[in-house]
Motif scaffolding. Structure first.
Motif, PDB file in Angstrom:
ATOM      1  N   VAL A 143       0.700  -1.315   0.128  1.00 37.12           N
ATOM      2  CA  VAL A 143      -0.017  -0.045  -0.190  1.00 37.12           C
ATOM      3  C   VAL A 143       0.821   1.134   0.066  1.00 37.12           C
ATOM      4  O   VAL A 143       0.697   2.211  -0.870  1.00 37.12           O
ATOM      5  CB  VAL A 143      -0.866   0.021   1.002  1.00 37.12           C
ATOM      6  N   LYS A 144       1.882   1.360   0.798  1.00 37.98           N
ATOM      7  CA  LYS A 144       2.760   2.323   1.019  1.00 37.98           C
ATOM      8  C   LYS A 144       3.383   2.567  -0.529  1.00 37.98           C
ATOM      9  O   LYS A 144       3.848   3.558  -0.558  1.00 37.98           O
ATOM     10  CB  LYS A 144       3.793   1.965   1.964  1.00 37.98           C
TER      11      LYS A 144
ATOM     12  N   PHE B 121      -6.108   2.331  11.136  1.00 39.78           N
ATOM     13  CA  PHE B 121      -4.593   1.443  10.917  1.00 39.78           C
ATOM     14  C   PHE B 121      -4.557   1.276   9.492  1.00 39.78           C
ATOM     15  O   PHE B 121      -3.370   1.134   8.883  1.00 39.78           O
ATOM     16  CB  PHE B 121      -4.440   0.447  11.682  1.00 39.78           C
ATOM     17  N   LEU B 122      -5.687   0.731   8.934  1.00 44.05           N
ATOM     18  CA  LEU B 122      -5.611   0.422   7.546  1.00 44.05           C
ATOM     19  C   LEU B 122      -5.373   1.279   6.654  1.00 44.05           C
ATOM     20  O   LEU B 122      -4.781   1.178   5.553  1.00 44.05           O
ATOM     21  CB  LEU B 122      -6.886  -0.496   7.149  1.00 44.05           C
ATOM     22  N   MET B 123      -5.922   2.655   6.977  1.00 42.80           N
ATOM     23  CA  MET B 123      -5.853   3.697   5.906  1.00 42.80           C
ATOM     24  C   MET B 123      -4.477   4.360   6.071  1.00 42.80           C
ATOM     25  O   MET B 123      -4.138   5.007   5.035  1.00 42.80           O
ATOM     26  CB  MET B 123      -7.061   4.498   6.296  1.00 42.80           C
ATOM     27  N   GLU B 124      -3.981   4.191   7.327  1.00 41.05           N
ATOM     28  CA  GLU B 124      -2.809   4.949   7.690  1.00 41.05           C
ATOM     29  C   GLU B 124      -1.772   5.188   6.233  1.00 41.05           C
ATOM     30  O   GLU B 124      -1.315   6.309   6.063  1.00 41.05           O
ATOM     31  CB  GLU B 124      -2.058   4.294   8.818  1.00 41.05           C
ATOM     32  N   ASP B 125      -1.283   3.974   6.045  1.00 37.83           N
ATOM     33  CA  ASP B 125      -0.153   4.024   5.007  1.00 37.83           C
ATOM     34  C   ASP B 125      -0.800   4.439   3.643  1.00 37.83           C
ATOM     35  O   ASP B 125       0.138   4.925   2.818  1.00 37.83           O
ATOM     36  CB  ASP B 125       0.131   2.634   5.093  1.00 37.83           C
ATOM     37  N   CYS B 126      -2.102   4.533   3.359  1.00 39.97           N
ATOM     38  CA  CYS B 126      -2.311   4.917   1.814  1.00 39.97           C
ATOM     39  C   CYS B 126      -2.107   6.350   1.792  1.00 39.97           C
ATOM     40  O   CYS B 126      -1.692   6.651   0.509  1.00 39.97           O
ATOM     41  CB  CYS B 126      -4.116   4.583   2.136  1.00 39.97           C
ATOM     42  N   CYS B 127      -2.062   6.935   2.686  1.00 38.81           N
ATOM     43  CA  CYS B 127      -1.789   8.581   2.475  1.00 38.81           C
ATOM     44  C   CYS B 127      -0.524   8.863   1.898  1.00 38.81           C
ATOM     45  O   CYS B 127      -0.355   9.226   0.722  1.00 38.81           O
ATOM     46  CB  CYS B 127      -2.059   9.244   3.608  1.00 38.81           C
ATOM     47  N   ASN B 128       0.641   8.467   2.789  1.00 41.50           N
ATOM     48  CA  ASN B 128       1.925   8.833   2.058  1.00 41.50           C
ATOM     49  C   ASN B 128       2.398   8.082   0.986  1.00 41.50           C
ATOM     50  O   ASN B 128       3.037   8.432   0.117  1.00 41.50           O
ATOM     51  CB  ASN B 128       3.006   8.507   3.286  1.00 41.50           C
ATOM     52  N   GLY B 129       1.709   6.867   0.781  1.00 43.54           N
ATOM     53  CA  GLY B 129       2.032   6.250  -0.272  1.00 43.54           C
ATOM     54  C   GLY B 129       1.658   6.841  -1.538  1.00 43.54           C
ATOM     55  O   GLY B 129       2.338   7.157  -2.507  1.00 43.54           O
ATOM     56  N   SER B 130       0.271   6.990  -1.758  1.00 40.36           N
ATOM     57  CA  SER B 130      -0.527   7.379  -2.742  1.00 40.36           C
ATOM     58  C   SER B 130      -1.773   7.981  -2.383  1.00 40.36           C
ATOM     59  O   SER B 130      -2.907   7.614  -2.434  1.00 40.36           O
ATOM     60  CB  SER B 130      -0.745   6.132  -3.826  1.00 40.36           C
TER      61      SER B 130
END
Lengths: 122, 122
Positions: A26-27, B86-95
């Motif tokens: 996801v990252k 927690f699941l959404m957390e990484d979505c932001c920085n990645g894409s």
DNA sequence: TCCATAATTCCAGTATGGTCGAAATATTCG
DNA sequence: CGAATATTTCGACCATACTGGAATTATGGA
């Protein structure tokens, strides 16, 4: 999304190793990461990793494409949003006021659109 | 939320029976539902249901309280939002642009606040 | 106290899942 | 073609999870 598919996805993510893999993908975003690179980063045996990637793939959470000698895996964001939507679905009719914190979570994510630094948690 | 706890929660939900139970409790809201009532609605054996409730409880997804002869179970919405976050957390920085659909999902939920009919899917 | 109801715990049997070593497949390059 | 790299598949062992029947605990009422 139906209950059976959602349970399959959740079950696939209900394993610390696979959850870590998925979050890594996801990252990484749509660009994806090669299997070997994942193995290196997470320090996992190639065959174990392969098995876990296979589980995630069968659950529809990730996709793969070949690129030269490597196979690149990427998170399937459509599946991810579908799963999250499935989980939120019932919250609304049951107790709408409870969904408010979810709005905050997404607002944070939306605010990140070009504005935040990596590892920001504000 | 740390990875281990998140995996435990997801694993607990990665079972069609338990996922159905949890969704039923989410729909019910803070009022909760008695174990026997759940068993009746989902047509499940009392011992099987008890085991599943125990798994969900240990994962921190539901809470219980005694009320007379019955034990009332309710979804723990704090845990639920924590898991979704927690699941959404990484979505932001990645894409970041990929998070957009999530905003739509929550907007739908937010819009429901008093405005929609049961079973609405617009 | 005794009985009925509500829910859980105990205890098997069975099935499924995870991990790892070793072998096999696919691709690139010399 | 032959060697090296990247990844998957195979096969076995071990651990954990699911199910369902029977017994147990907890509460409320006669």
């Amino acid at each position: 999304m139906e209950s059976k598919a959602a349970a399959a996805s959740l079950s696939a993510l209900g394993h610390e190793g696979r959850l870590t893999i998925f979050r890594l993908l996801v990252k990484a975003g749509p660009v994806g990461v090669a299997a070997g690179e994942i193995a290196r980063r997470l320090d996992s045996l190639p065959n174990t990793l392969s098995a876990n990637l296979n589980v995630l793939s069968h659950a529809g959470l990730i996709t793969s494409r070949r690129e030269g000698r490597s196979i690149i895996y990427s998170a399937d964001f459509t599946a991810m949003t579908g799963l999250l939507g499935f989980l939120m679905e019932d919250c609304c009719n049951g107790s709408p006021e409870i969904c408010a914190p979810l709005g905050g979570i997404v607002a944070r994510a939306a605010a990140c659109d070009g504005a935040c630094l990596p590892n920001a948690n504000a």
